[in-house]
Write an enzyme that holds these catalytic residues in place. Structure first.
Site, PDB file in Angstrom:
ATOM      1  N   GLY A  19       0.779  -1.242   0.000  1.00  0.00           N
ATOM      2  CA  GLY A  19       0.000   0.000   0.000  1.00  0.00           C
ATOM      3  C   GLY A  19       0.804   1.281   0.000  1.00  0.00           C
ATOM      4  N   TYR A 146      10.260 -13.191 -12.507  1.00  0.00           N
ATOM      5  CA  TYR A 146       9.083 -12.389 -12.125  1.00  0.00           C
ATOM      6  C   TYR A 146       7.852 -12.868 -12.891  1.00  0.00           C
ATOM      7  CZ  TYR A 146       6.272  -7.996 -12.069  1.00  0.00           C
ATOM      8  OH  TYR A 146       5.276  -7.046 -11.945  1.00  0.00           O
ATOM      9  N   PRO A 173      -2.040  -4.948 -15.303  1.00  0.00           N
ATOM     10  CA  PRO A 173      -1.692  -3.600 -15.737  1.00  0.00           C
ATOM     11  C   PRO A 173      -0.553  -3.621 -16.749  1.00  0.00           C
ATOM     12  CG  PRO A 173      -1.586  -3.808 -13.331  1.00  0.00           C
ATOM     13  CD  PRO A 173      -1.643  -5.182 -13.919  1.00  0.00           C
ATOM     14  N   HIS A 189      11.780   1.699 -13.240  1.00  0.00           N
ATOM     15  CA  HIS A 189      11.282   1.550 -14.607  1.00  0.00           C
ATOM     16  C   HIS A 189      11.737   2.741 -15.450  1.00  0.00           C
ATOM     17  CE1 HIS A 189       8.539  -1.246 -12.450  1.00  0.00           C
ATOM     18  NE2 HIS A 189       8.676  -1.929 -13.568  1.00  0.00           N
TER      19      HIS A 189
END
Ligand code: NAP
Ligand code: GFB
Length: 324
Positions: A19, A146, A173, A189
Site C-alpha cells: 500500500g 518475475y 496492468p 522503470h
C-alpha cells in the site's frame, strides 16, 4: 442497537498489501476522493508485516480481519533489475503470493484482487495480446523469474476457486508510472529513470542519456487511472479470470517518443545521447484493452503528456524524499 450492529456487519475492511508503493499510494488517493460509508481501507507495507513470512502474514490477517484484499505487494523493478535478479524475483514473489492468498482463504476473505503485468505474456506471440494468452509460451528471457511467479497467481486463483469456491481474481496492468514511483536509476522503470536522469543532467549541466536504441514500444498507464480502475474491479468485477488494465493499442509509444515528452515537460535543452550498449529488453508487448472497454466504455485515460508533466512536477517537489 440493531442498526449499529447491521452497519458494522456490512462494513468492508479492504486490506491493501504493498500500500505504500506507486500503485498503492494512487489507490489511497483515489479511495480518499471517493469515500464510501461501508468501506474501511487499510494500507500496509513491509513495516507492518514481511509477507515472505507466513507467521507475519497470518498475524497481519488476524489483526485486521479483512473482508477484501487488494494484493499489490511484490518485489518489483524495471528491465535492469530483472536482468540481475531473476531468482530473487521468483522466490520472493512466490512466497509473498502463497502467504497472502492462503491467509485470505483461511480468514474467509470474500474477494482478493491480485496484480499481474503485461510483461508476463509469451514473448513469441501474435498481437494484440489478450487475457487468454498468459500461459501460451515462455515469457521474455529478461524477466522470466518475475513473469512465472506472477503467472502462478492466475493458477492459484483458479485452484482456490475450484477447490474452495473463493473469488480470487487478478488484473493485468501495463507499464505504470506516476508520483511515489521508484526513481532509482538501476532498479526503477523507464519513465522514473528518465525523469531522474534528466533532472540530474539539468542540475549538473551534462548530457541526458537514454539507454538502448529507443525503439522498443510500450503502453503506459498513469497510476491514478490504474487506481480508479482497480477500485472499480474491487467493487464490481467478480470474474476470476484476469482483466487487462491498459490504454489502447493505439496509445503505444516508443521509448524515444516518451523520452521526448519528458524532455518537453522538463524544458531540457541539453545534449541527448542513446547508449545502445545497454539492453533494449522486450521489443513490444502490445496488449488489447477490449475486455476493459467493453465493461467500462466511458472510462477516460489521462493524456500521457499531462500525466508525465504531473509526475515531473511531483518528483521535483519531492526530490528529497522520493525513492531514488
Ligand atoms: P512498488 O512501488 O515497488 O511497491 C511495492 C510495495 O510492495 C511496497 O509497498 C512495498 O513495501 C511492498 N512490499 C515489497 N516487498 C514486501 C514484503 N516482503 N512484505 C510486505 N510488503 C512488501 O511497486 P508498484 O509499482 O506499486 O507495484 C505494485 C504491484 O503492481 C506489484 O504487484 C507489481 O508487480 C504490479 N505491477 C507494477 C507495474 C509497474 O510498472 N510499476 C506494472 C505492472 C504490474 P516496502 O516499501 O515497505 O518494501
Ligand atoms: O520500464 P522498463 O525498465 O521495463 O523499460 P520493461 C525498459 C526499456 O526502456 C528498455 C529503455 O528498452 C530500456 O532500454 N530505457 C531507456 C530505460 N532508458 C532507460 C532507463 O533510464 N531506465 C530503464 N529502466 N529503462 C519491465 C519488466 O520491462 O516491465 C518488469 O522487466 C515489469 O518485470 C515492468 O513488469 C512493468 O517494460 O522493459
Amino acid at each position: 442497537m440493531a442498526d449499529v450492529e447491521k452497519k458494522l456487519k456490512d462494513t468492508k475492511t479492504i486490506l491493501v498489501t504493498g500500500g505504500t508503493g506507486l500503485v498503492g499510494m494512487a489507490i489511497k488517493e483515489m479511495a480518499d476522493l471517493d469515500k464510501r460509508p461501508d468501506e474501511n481501507w487499510v494500507f500496509v507495507s513491509s513495516k507492518d508485516a514481511d509477507l515472505t513470512s507466513e507467521a507475519e502474514t497470518s498475524a497481519l490477517f488476524e489483526k485486521y480481519k479483512p473482508t477484501h484484499v487488494i494484493h499489490l505487494a511484490a518485489m518489483v523493478g524495471g528491465l535492469f533489475r530483472n536482468l540481475k535478479y531473476n531468482l530473487d524475483f521468483w522466490r520472493i514473489n512466490i512466497k509473498i503470493n502463497d502467504n497472502v492468498l492462503h491467509n485470505a482463504y483461511k480468514h474467509n476473505v470474500s474477494k482478493v484482487v491480485s496484480c499481474l503485468s503485461t510483461c508476463i505474456f509469451p514473448d513469441k506471440t501474435t498481437y494484440p495480446i489478450d487475457e487468454t494468452m498468459i500461459h501460451n509460451g515462455p515469457p521474455h528471457d529478461s524477466n522470466f523469474g518475475y513473469a512465472f511467479a506472477k503467472r502462478m497467481i492466475d493458477v492459484q486463483n483458479k485452484a482456490y476457486h475450484s477447490q474452495h469456491g473463493c473469488t480470487f481474481t487478478s488484473v493485468i496492468p501495463t507499464n505504470v508510472f506516476g508520483p511515489y514511483d521508484n526513481f532509482n536509476l538501476q532498479d526503477g522503470h523507464v519513465i522514473p529513470g528518465l525523469i531522474h536522469k534528466i533532472y540530474r543532467a539539468k542540475e549538473d549541466d551534462t548530457e541526458f542519456t537514454i539507454w538502448g536504441t529507443g525503439s522498443p514500444r510500450r503502453q503506459f498507464i498513469y497510476s491514478k487511472d490504474l487506481a480508479r480502475l482497480f477500485i472499480w474491479v474491487l467493487r464490481e468485477y467478480d470474474d476470476i479470470s484476469p482483466i487487462i488494465l491498459s490504454v489502447g493499442e493505439e496509445d503505444e509509444v516508443s521509448i524515444k517518443e516518451v523520452a521526448d515528452m519528458i524532455i518537453e515537460a522538463c524544458e531540457f535543452r541539453g545534449k541527448v545521447i542513446l547508449d545502445t550498449s545497454k539492453s533494449d529488453g522486450q521489443f513490444k508487448k502490445t496488449a488489447s484493452n477490449a475486455k476493459l472497454k467493453n465493461l467500462q466504455p466511458d472510462f477516460k485515460f489521462t493524456p500521457i503528456e499531462q500525466a508525465i508533466k504531473e509526475t515531473v512536477t511531483w518528483f521535483m517537489e519531492n526530490y528529497e524524499t522520493a525513492r531514488k
